[in-house]
Each structure stands twice: as C-alpha cells, then as structure tokens.
Motif scaffolding. Structure first.
Motif, PDB file in Angstrom:
ATOM      1  N   GLY A 122      38.166  68.035  29.563  1.00 46.28           N
ATOM      2  CA  GLY A 122      37.285  68.599  30.574  1.00 46.28           C
ATOM      3  C   GLY A 122      35.842  68.570  30.149  1.00 46.28           C
ATOM      4  O   GLY A 122      35.521  68.363  28.966  1.00 46.28           O
ATOM      5  N   PHE A 123      34.954  68.770  31.124  1.00 47.54           N
ATOM      6  CA  PHE A 123      33.515  68.664  30.934  1.00 47.54           C
ATOM      7  C   PHE A 123      32.830  69.987  31.263  1.00 47.54           C
ATOM      8  O   PHE A 123      33.130  70.609  32.283  1.00 47.54           O
ATOM      9  N   CYS A 124      31.900  70.422  30.394  1.00 43.69           N
ATOM     10  CA  CYS A 124      31.096  71.617  30.656  1.00 43.69           C
ATOM     11  C   CYS A 124      32.022  72.842  30.776  1.00 43.69           C
ATOM     12  O   CYS A 124      32.792  73.117  29.859  1.00 43.69           O
ATOM     13  N   ILE A 125      32.000  73.568  31.885  1.00 41.51           N
ATOM     14  CA  ILE A 125      32.961  74.658  32.058  1.00 41.51           C
ATOM     15  C   ILE A 125      34.382  74.118  31.957  1.00 41.51           C
ATOM     16  O   ILE A 125      35.286  74.790  31.439  1.00 41.51           O
ATOM     17  N   GLY A 126      34.579  72.879  32.404  1.00 39.40           N
ATOM     18  CA  GLY A 126      35.884  72.251  32.280  1.00 39.40           C
ATOM     19  C   GLY A 126      36.276  71.991  30.842  1.00 39.40           C
ATOM     20  O   GLY A 126      37.469  71.953  30.513  1.00 39.40           O
ATOM     21  N   GLY A 127      35.285  71.806  29.958  1.00 40.90           N
ATOM     22  CA  GLY A 127      35.591  71.695  28.542  1.00 40.90           C
ATOM     23  C   GLY A 127      36.144  72.990  27.988  1.00 40.90           C
ATOM     24  O   GLY A 127      37.051  72.989  27.148  1.00 40.90           O
ATOM     25  N   HIS A 128      35.593  74.107  28.468  1.00 33.82           N
ATOM     26  CA  HIS A 128      36.123  75.419  28.081  1.00 33.82           C
ATOM     27  C   HIS A 128      37.522  75.617  28.659  1.00 33.82           C
ATOM     28  O   HIS A 128      38.430  76.097  27.974  1.00 33.82           O
ATOM     29  N   LEU A 129      37.711  75.223  29.908  1.00 30.78           N
ATOM     30  CA  LEU A 129      39.043  75.346  30.515  1.00 30.78           C
ATOM     31  C   LEU A 129      40.057  74.459  29.801  1.00 30.78           C
ATOM     32  O   LEU A 129      41.226  74.838  29.646  1.00 30.78           O
ATOM     33  N   ALA A 130      39.636  73.278  29.355  1.00 31.75           N
ATOM     34  CA  ALA A 130      40.536  72.430  28.580  1.00 31.75           C
ATOM     35  C   ALA A 130      40.913  73.101  27.268  1.00 31.75           C
ATOM     36  O   ALA A 130      42.066  73.013  26.819  1.00 31.75           O
ATOM     37  N   PHE A 131      39.959  73.775  26.639  1.00 30.61           N
ATOM     38  CA  PHE A 131      40.250  74.522  25.413  1.00 30.61           C
ATOM     39  C   PHE A 131      41.323  75.563  25.678  1.00 30.61           C
ATOM     40  O   PHE A 131      42.251  75.743  24.885  1.00 30.61           O
ATOM     41  N   ARG A 132      41.220  76.242  26.809  1.00 28.92           N
ATOM     42  CA  ARG A 132      42.231  77.247  27.142  1.00 28.92           C
ATOM     43  C   ARG A 132      43.565  76.576  27.483  1.00 28.92           C
ATOM     44  O   ARG A 132      44.626  77.139  27.226  1.00 28.92           O
ATOM     45  N   ALA A 133      43.516  75.368  28.048  1.00 32.19           N
ATOM     46  CA  ALA A 133      44.761  74.643  28.291  1.00 32.19           C
ATOM     47  C   ALA A 133      45.465  74.323  26.978  1.00 32.19           C
ATOM     48  O   ALA A 133      46.704  74.276  26.916  1.00 32.19           O
ATOM     49  N   ALA A 134      44.670  74.119  25.917  1.00 33.55           N
ATOM     50  CA  ALA A 134      45.257  73.832  24.607  1.00 33.55           C
ATOM     51  C   ALA A 134      46.068  75.014  24.072  1.00 33.55           C
ATOM     52  O   ALA A 134      46.882  74.832  23.157  1.00 33.55           O
ATOM     53  N   LEU A 135      45.870  76.197  24.630  1.00 32.86           N
ATOM     54  CA  LEU A 135      46.664  77.360  24.213  1.00 32.86           C
ATOM     55  C   LEU A 135      48.117  77.240  24.658  1.00 32.86           C
ATOM     56  O   LEU A 135      48.979  77.944  24.136  1.00 32.86           O
ATOM     57  N   CYS A 144      37.511  68.340  24.436  1.00 28.25           N
ATOM     58  CA  CYS A 144      36.539  69.205  25.123  1.00 28.25           C
ATOM     59  C   CYS A 144      35.176  68.539  25.063  1.00 28.25           C
ATOM     60  O   CYS A 144      34.581  68.421  23.985  1.00 28.25           O
ATOM     61  N   PHE A 145      34.685  68.081  26.214  1.00 27.96           N
ATOM     62  CA  PHE A 145      33.365  67.473  26.283  1.00 27.96           C
ATOM     63  C   PHE A 145      32.327  68.554  26.580  1.00 27.96           C
ATOM     64  O   PHE A 145      32.376  69.210  27.618  1.00 27.96           O
ATOM     65  N   TYR A 146      31.387  68.724  25.647  1.00 30.95           N
ATOM     66  CA  TYR A 146      30.313  69.729  25.710  1.00 30.95           C
ATOM     67  C   TYR A 146      30.753  71.027  26.409  1.00 30.95           C
ATOM     68  O   TYR A 146      30.169  71.440  27.430  1.00 30.95           O
ATOM     69  N   PRO A 147      31.772  71.709  25.848  1.00 32.21           N
ATOM     70  CA  PRO A 147      32.279  72.938  26.475  1.00 32.21           C
ATOM     71  C   PRO A 147      31.250  74.064  26.411  1.00 32.21           C
ATOM     72  O   PRO A 147      30.631  74.302  25.368  1.00 32.21           O
ATOM     73  N   THR A 148      31.053  74.734  27.514  1.00 35.68           N
ATOM     74  CA  THR A 148      30.123  75.858  27.563  1.00 35.68           C
ATOM     75  C   THR A 148      30.888  77.170  27.464  1.00 35.68           C
ATOM     76  O   THR A 148      32.047  77.277  27.858  1.00 35.68           O
ATOM     77  N   GLY A 149      30.222  78.185  26.919  1.00 36.34           N
ATOM     78  CA  GLY A 149      30.775  79.539  26.904  1.00 36.34           C
ATOM     79  C   GLY A 149      31.781  79.830  25.810  1.00 36.34           C
ATOM     80  O   GLY A 149      32.248  80.969  25.711  1.00 36.34           O
ATOM     81  N   LEU A 150      32.113  78.861  24.978  1.00 38.33           N
ATOM     82  CA  LEU A 150      33.048  79.150  23.889  1.00 38.33           C
ATOM     83  C   LEU A 150      32.418  80.093  22.870  1.00 38.33           C
ATOM     84  O   LEU A 150      33.074  81.012  22.369  1.00 38.33           O
TER      85      LEU A 150
END
Length: 243
Positions: A122-135, A144-150
């Motif tokens: 995912g990208f941007c906020i989607g990078g953060h959502l992808a990180f959560r998908a990894a859970l 995670c492409f340039y994840p924001t908010g981590l």
C-alpha cells in the motif's frame, strides 16, 4: 502478460466493499496481493500501478478504503477538495473499522480458487494499512510504500498502536521511503526502524530513495519520479516473489 479485470463487491458485516481485481489471464493460482490505495481511493493512477503488479504475476485486489458513508465508491480528484475529503474520511474511520475491512478483503482473497499465498502492499495511508494487514498471520510478505502515521500513531479516528503491535507480524516486511518526504522525515524513519528492530524484525528490508518526495510513485503531479517508481516496483516484485 495479458490481464483480466473485474469489479467485485466484497460483503462485510452489514456493508459492502467495492474493489477492483486485476490478474493475469489464466486459471492460476496466482499470489494474491491486497493493494491499498492512498487517501484518494481507486483512481486511475492507482489502477495503473495495480496493472503493473498484476503483469508481474500477481492477482491484485485493490479495495476502496472508505466503504462507509458518502465516499463509498468514489475516486477523489488530486486537488485540495479531494485531499480534504480523503483526510476527513480517514479521520472519521476507527482502527477497528479499518481492521474489519482488511479481514473481509483477506477472507475474499483466501476463498478464491485462483489465489495462492497472500501478500499486502500500500501507499501513504495505504502503506500503514498494509502494515496492519501484516498483523494477519495469513499474510506472507508485505511492502509498505512511504507509510504515514506509523511513527506517531496517526491513522484515523484513534491511535492504532501499530508499531506497538509489530511483534505480531510473522511474514516478511519491506518498507520504502523517499528521503524528502515531509510526512515521514528522518527522525520519524529512525523511530520506526528502532521499533521494528526492537520487535524482532532485524531482517526487514528498508529502502530510502534519495530525492524521493512523498507520493513519488503517484504518476500524477510534480512529485512523480518515474525512475524511482520503476525501482520501487522492481524491488517490491522481487521481494514478494521471495527473491
């Protein structure tokens, strides 16, 4: 590689999620890739990226990230009004709602006959959502492409505690940043890396691209960097394939 596309409706708990599935022509099974958009949802820019990833041999499922409310089914424009609408929808969405959407989409992918192993990106906020998908233990690898908010706990309506949960990630992890990203500057990147190492992810793959701005992979606007985009996608494909 020739591709096939379809719009799918994924049933969740009391609502539907609209998604675009792009896959190689053929029966498969293909590695399934949950691809999260940025705040603008399913724009043609994101779909062009989805097609490039599908052409590399993945079945890509790109869902809307705001399936509730007035932005359901809406692709936003890359302008101030679109940005404000996307950020507003994000701030109104709880972590539990984002996680419920993720579970529904992964369930859909896992139930398809043409999908094998599951990945996320995912990208941007989607990078953060992808990180959560990894859970989710079903996800074998995540980019995670340039994840924001981590680094600061900002995702939606509440603090998701994503970094604090990093020890739950069982799959492989790659993170790609632009060095000139004001949303994730160097101190934020250090904080993320420290937390991931502390959680046991000392074998993760990290890329920081010189001169890369935030959203350097979005092929609309002045931040777009075609060379870095090609590099990032090549690295991601190689990583997801397991090298």
């Amino acid at each position: 590689m020739k591709l096939r596309e379809e719009d799918v409706t994924i049933a969740a708990d009391g609502y539907d999620i609209q998604a675009r599935v792009v896959a190689p022509v053929g029966a498969g099974p293909w590695p399934g890739l949950l691809l999260y958009t940025d705040i603008f949802q399913l724009t043609e820019s994101t779909l062009r990226t989805a097609r490039r990833l599908a052409a590399a041999g993945f079945l890509v499922c790109a869902p809307e990230i705001y399936p509730r409310g007035e932005l359901a089914g809406v692709a936003l424009e890359f302008d101030d009004a679109g940005k404000a609408a996307g950020l507003g929808a994000a701030s109104a969405t709880t972590t539990a709602e984002f996680d419920a959407d993720r579970a529904a989409v992964l369930d859909h992918l896992a139930g398809r006959d043409d999908v094998g192993v599951l990945h996320a990106a995912g990208f941007c906020i989607g990078g953060h959502l992808a990180f959560r998908a990894a859970l989710d233990p079903r996800v074998a690898a995540t980019v995670c492409f340039y994840p924001t908010g981590l680094h600061d706990g900002k995702l939606g309506a509440d603090d998701p505690g994503s970094l604090a949960a990093a020890d739950r990630i069982r799959g492989r992890l790659m993170v790609i940043f632009g060095a000139q990203d004001p949303h994730v500057p160097a101190p934020a990147r250090v904080r993320i890396l420290d937390a991931l190492y502390a959680a046991g992810h000392d074998d993760l793959e990290l890329h920081v691209y010189a001169q890369g701005e935030h959203a350097f992979m979005r092929d609309v606007g002045g931040r777009y960097d075609p060379a870095l985009t090609d590099l990032g996608l090549a690295e991601a494909v190689s990583f997801l394939r397991g090298r």
